[in-house]
Design a protein around this motif. Structure first.
Motif, mmCIF file in Angstrom:
data_model
loop_
_atom_site.group_PDB
_atom_site.id
_atom_site.type_symbol
_atom_site.label_atom_id
_atom_site.label_comp_id
_atom_site.label_asym_id
_atom_site.label_seq_id
_atom_site.Cartn_x
_atom_site.Cartn_y
_atom_site.Cartn_z
ATOM 1 N N SER A 20 0.801 -1.245 0.174
ATOM 2 C CA SER A 20 0.080 0.013 -0.107
ATOM 3 C C SER A 20 0.792 1.238 0.084
ATOM 4 C CB SER A 20 -0.926 0.059 1.157
ATOM 5 O OG SER A 20 -0.398 0.027 2.526
ATOM 6 N N ASN A 21 1.891 1.326 0.489
ATOM 7 C CA ASN A 21 3.026 2.338 0.457
ATOM 8 C C ASN A 21 3.969 2.247 -0.862
ATOM 9 O OD1 ASN A 21 2.913 4.624 2.995
ATOM 10 N ND2 ASN A 21 1.709 2.643 3.371
ATOM 11 N N GLN A 56 16.444 7.828 -6.820
ATOM 12 C CA GLN A 56 15.735 9.126 -7.227
ATOM 13 C C GLN A 56 15.119 9.647 -5.594
ATOM 14 O OE1 GLN A 56 16.611 11.359 -9.542
ATOM 15 N NE2 GLN A 56 17.819 9.398 -10.067
ATOM 16 N N MET A 57 15.127 8.519 -4.805
ATOM 17 C CA MET A 57 14.569 8.815 -3.483
ATOM 18 C C MET A 57 14.972 9.660 -2.620
ATOM 19 S SD MET A 57 13.224 4.848 -2.337
ATOM 20 C CE MET A 57 12.819 5.188 -1.008
ATOM 21 N N SER A 58 14.394 10.311 -1.731
ATOM 22 C CA SER A 58 14.715 11.107 -0.623
ATOM 23 C C SER A 58 13.998 10.992 0.651
ATOM 24 C CB SER A 58 14.246 12.742 -1.103
ATOM 25 O OG SER A 58 12.930 13.107 -0.937
ATOM 26 N N ILE A 59 14.450 11.547 1.605
ATOM 27 C CA ILE A 59 13.952 11.270 2.889
ATOM 28 C C ILE A 59 12.296 11.322 3.026
ATOM 29 C CG2 ILE A 59 14.225 13.442 3.793
ATOM 30 C CD1 ILE A 59 15.032 10.356 5.895
ATOM 31 N N ASP A 60 12.097 12.445 2.061
ATOM 32 C CA ASP A 60 10.616 12.841 2.217
ATOM 33 C C ASP A 60 9.628 11.709 1.497
ATOM 34 O OD1 ASP A 60 11.079 15.471 3.122
ATOM 35 O OD2 ASP A 60 11.427 16.089 1.057
ATOM 36 N N ASP A 61 10.271 10.607 0.679
ATOM 37 C CA ASP A 61 9.580 9.843 0.357
ATOM 38 C C ASP A 61 9.266 8.515 1.297
ATOM 39 O OD1 ASP A 61 9.287 10.576 -2.684
ATOM 40 O OD2 ASP A 61 11.458 10.186 -2.788
ATOM 41 N N ASN A 63 7.409 6.978 4.587
ATOM 42 C CA ASN A 63 6.344 7.247 5.459
ATOM 43 C C ASN A 63 6.771 6.626 6.735
ATOM 44 O OD1 ASN A 63 4.142 7.082 6.847
ATOM 45 N ND2 ASN A 63 2.820 6.297 5.270
ATOM 46 N N PHE A 64 7.559 7.195 7.693
ATOM 47 C CA PHE A 64 7.924 6.590 8.708
ATOM 48 C C PHE A 64 6.738 6.302 10.061
ATOM 49 C CE2 PHE A 64 11.651 9.189 7.572
ATOM 50 C CZ PHE A 64 12.531 8.244 7.872
ATOM 51 N N ASN A 65 5.662 7.019 9.826
ATOM 52 C CA ASN A 65 4.700 6.441 10.657
ATOM 53 C C ASN A 65 4.177 5.126 10.216
ATOM 54 O OD1 ASN A 65 4.260 8.783 12.206
ATOM 55 N ND2 ASN A 65 3.271 9.920 10.604
ATOM 56 N N TYR A 66 4.349 4.792 8.939
ATOM 57 C CA TYR A 66 3.790 3.343 8.599
ATOM 58 C C TYR A 66 4.745 2.440 9.024
ATOM 59 C CZ TYR A 66 2.968 -0.368 5.198
ATOM 60 O OH TYR A 66 2.583 -1.547 4.780
ATOM 61 N N ILE A 67 6.085 2.711 8.826
ATOM 62 C CA ILE A 67 7.176 1.819 9.212
ATOM 63 C C ILE A 67 7.027 1.599 10.679
ATOM 64 C CG2 ILE A 67 9.683 1.581 9.478
ATOM 65 C CD1 ILE A 67 9.791 3.249 6.825
#
Length: 81
Positions: A20-21, A56-61, A63-67
């Protein structure tokens, strides 16, 4: 998303992995590598990761709440061998 990328996504989802993420990057492909075992002790590795979506990922990509709610977290990286 290329057909093989879609097939991988569907397979992983079909095995019960929550996707889902997962974010699909419209311009950059999924990176992949192949490890070929040849003669005893000889290994050939081919990388296809230049300009991959993950590169191309960054920290903004993320979802720490999900993790934080995850029961398991599998993290992988590319090895030289």
């Amino acid at each position: 998303m290329m057909n093989w990328e879609r097939q991988c996504f569907l397979f992983i989802r079909g095995e019960g992995v929550d996707v889902s993420n997962v974010k699909i990057h419209s311009e950059n492909p999924t990176g992949i590598y192949f490890k070929e075992f040849r003669r005893a002790g000889e290994i050939k590795v081919q990388y296809y990761r230049k300009d991959s979506a993950a590169s191309q990922m960054s920290i903004d990509d993320i979802n720490f709440n999900y993790i934080e709610k995850a029961k398991f977290l599998h993290v992988t990286g590319i090895t030289r061998l």
